[in-house]
Design a protein around this motif. Structure first.
Motif, PDB file in Angstrom:
ATOM      1  N   LEU A  42       0.739  -1.276   0.001  1.00  0.00           N
ATOM      2  CA  LEU A  42      -0.106   0.020  -0.059  1.00  0.00           C
ATOM      3  C   LEU A  42       0.788   1.203   0.016  1.00  0.00           C
ATOM      4  N   LEU A  43       1.931   1.263   0.812  1.00  0.00           N
ATOM      5  CA  LEU A  43       2.840   2.312   0.812  1.00  0.00           C
ATOM      6  C   LEU A  43       3.389   2.655  -0.581  1.00  0.00           C
ATOM      7  N   VAL A 170      -1.859  13.470   0.912  1.00  0.00           N
ATOM      8  CA  VAL A 170      -2.475  12.463   1.744  1.00  0.00           C
ATOM      9  C   VAL A 170      -1.846  11.396   2.096  1.00  0.00           C
ATOM     10  N   PRO A 171      -1.568  10.736   0.880  1.00  0.00           N
ATOM     11  CA  PRO A 171      -0.712   9.357   1.068  1.00  0.00           C
ATOM     12  C   PRO A 171       0.716   9.688   1.498  1.00  0.00           C
ATOM     13  N   THR A 242       9.879   3.101  -4.334  1.00  0.00           N
ATOM     14  CA  THR A 242       9.023   2.140  -4.413  1.00  0.00           C
ATOM     15  C   THR A 242       9.438   0.868  -5.075  1.00  0.00           C
ATOM     16  N   GLN A 243      10.920   0.706  -5.419  1.00  0.00           N
ATOM     17  CA  GLN A 243      11.417  -0.467  -5.938  1.00  0.00           C
ATOM     18  C   GLN A 243      12.200  -1.179  -5.141  1.00  0.00           C
ATOM     19  N   GLN A 244      12.086  -1.164  -3.912  1.00  0.00           N
ATOM     20  CA  GLN A 244      12.887  -1.717  -2.879  1.00  0.00           C
ATOM     21  C   GLN A 244      12.294  -3.127  -2.333  1.00  0.00           C
ATOM     22  N   GLN A 245      11.238  -3.237  -2.503  1.00  0.00           N
ATOM     23  CA  GLN A 245      10.335  -4.565  -2.043  1.00  0.00           C
ATOM     24  C   GLN A 245       9.876  -5.259  -2.897  1.00  0.00           C
ATOM     25  N   GLY A 246      10.061  -5.112  -4.086  1.00  0.00           N
ATOM     26  CA  GLY A 246       9.717  -6.128  -5.208  1.00  0.00           C
ATOM     27  C   GLY A 246       8.179  -5.444  -5.666  1.00  0.00           C
ATOM     28  N   ASN A 247       7.676  -4.456  -5.396  1.00  0.00           N
ATOM     29  CA  ASN A 247       6.461  -4.096  -5.644  1.00  0.00           C
ATOM     30  C   ASN A 247       6.629  -2.944  -7.070  1.00  0.00           C
ATOM     31  N   CYS A 254       0.344   2.294 -10.147  1.00  0.00           N
ATOM     32  CA  CYS A 254      -0.317   3.516  -9.502  1.00  0.00           C
ATOM     33  C   CYS A 254       0.314   4.988  -9.811  1.00  0.00           C
ATOM     34  N   LEU A 255       1.632   4.909 -10.277  1.00  0.00           N
ATOM     35  CA  LEU A 255       2.298   6.080 -10.846  1.00  0.00           C
ATOM     36  C   LEU A 255       1.522   6.449 -12.085  1.00  0.00           C
TER      37      LEU A 255
END
Length: 270
Positions: A42-43, A170-171, A242-247, A254-255
């Motif tokens: 989600l993050l 907000v996010p 956003t690329q650090q955890q395989g997402n 989402c971008l």
């Protein structure tokens, strides 16, 4: 919102818009009082969305008007956009080198800039504040350009930019405050850091508006400067995070969604 803004002086318009974007950051950060942590997917999705909004705003609300304004003022259409864009990126790069800071999710050993003994929370605040300077500046410059009388600049487009920046704040507020809570900070302290990171936005917005109102010839340069600074932040900070955890795929989709939302806002209101 547009009708209300029309009644204000451009500098006060910028202050109001900056306070609006700050308020939405504070609102997002306030979720720390109900959440213990944010799912990493989600993050990354939220940060990807924020990056998309910033990229779309860089073109639709800043670079394209810069080119159009340059033509109206008699400049070669590409020159102010190119100079300002590169100068905006160079400005953020220079601040990165001069100020010690730490990006979210990294150990303190990965702090950038001059070596310092400052606490982790201070380094995080500096990093997030650097991130928010271009956003406030962009809103202020857009509102100042709307008051310039040039046919290519409109209050609706500037308001769309403020709304878009506010939506992605907000996010971002959540992405700042909740992880800090997970690192052991109290809820109140995590919220304070989260909202404080955006206090620079009203200040930068006022400065941006004042510059273009009182020095109209710099308007195309100021617009593209803000665009370059925002693109620098997206490429240097948001995308790598956003690329650090395989997402990767989720963040990228989402971008694109954030880009589309900002594009629609700008075209519909501008």
């Amino acid at each position: 919102m547009i009708t209300w803004l029309k009644e204000l002086d451009p500098v006060y318009q910028a202050l109001a818009a900056g306070l609006f974007t700050w308020g939405l950051t504070a609102l997002g950060a306030a979720l720390v009082f109900g959440l213990l942590k944010v799912n990493r997917k989600l993050l990354d999705a939220m940060l990807g969305f924020a990056g998309g909004v910033m990229l779309a705003a860089s073109y639709w609300s800043l670079l394209a008007p810069s080119i159009a304004v340059a033509e109206e003022q008699g400049w070669p259409s590409w020159l102010p956009a190119a100079i300002g864009f590169l100068a905006g990126g160079a400005f953020l790069w220079g601040l990165d080198q001069l100020l010690p800071h730490l990006h979210r999710g990294l150990p303190i050993e990965s702090a950038e800039g001059p070596r310092t003994a400052w606490q982790r929370s201070v380094l995080l605040i500096i990093a997030i504040t650097l991130h928010n300077i271009p956003e406030g500046l962009a809103v202020g410059v857009a509102l100042g350009s709307a008051a310039s009388g040039l046919k290519t600049a409109s209050l609706g487009s500037a308001a769309a930019l403020a709304i878009g920046i506010g939506l992605q704040n907000v996010p971002e507020g959540v992405a700042v405050a909740v992880p800090l809570r997970g690192e052991g900070l109290s809820r109140m302290k995590a919220w304070m850091i989260g909202q404080a990171s955006a206090l620079v936005e009203p200040v930068a917005a006022v400065i941006g508006a004042a510059v273009v109102v009182f020095a109209a010839p710099v308007l195309p340069f100021a617009l593209s400067f803000a665009a370059g600074a925002m693109v620098y932040v997206v490429v240097e900070e948001l995308v790598p995070e956003t690329q650090q955890q395989g997402n990767d795929d989720l963040a990228t989709l989402c971008l694109m969604l954030g880009f589309a939302v900002m594009m629609i806002l700008d075209v519909a209101l501008g």
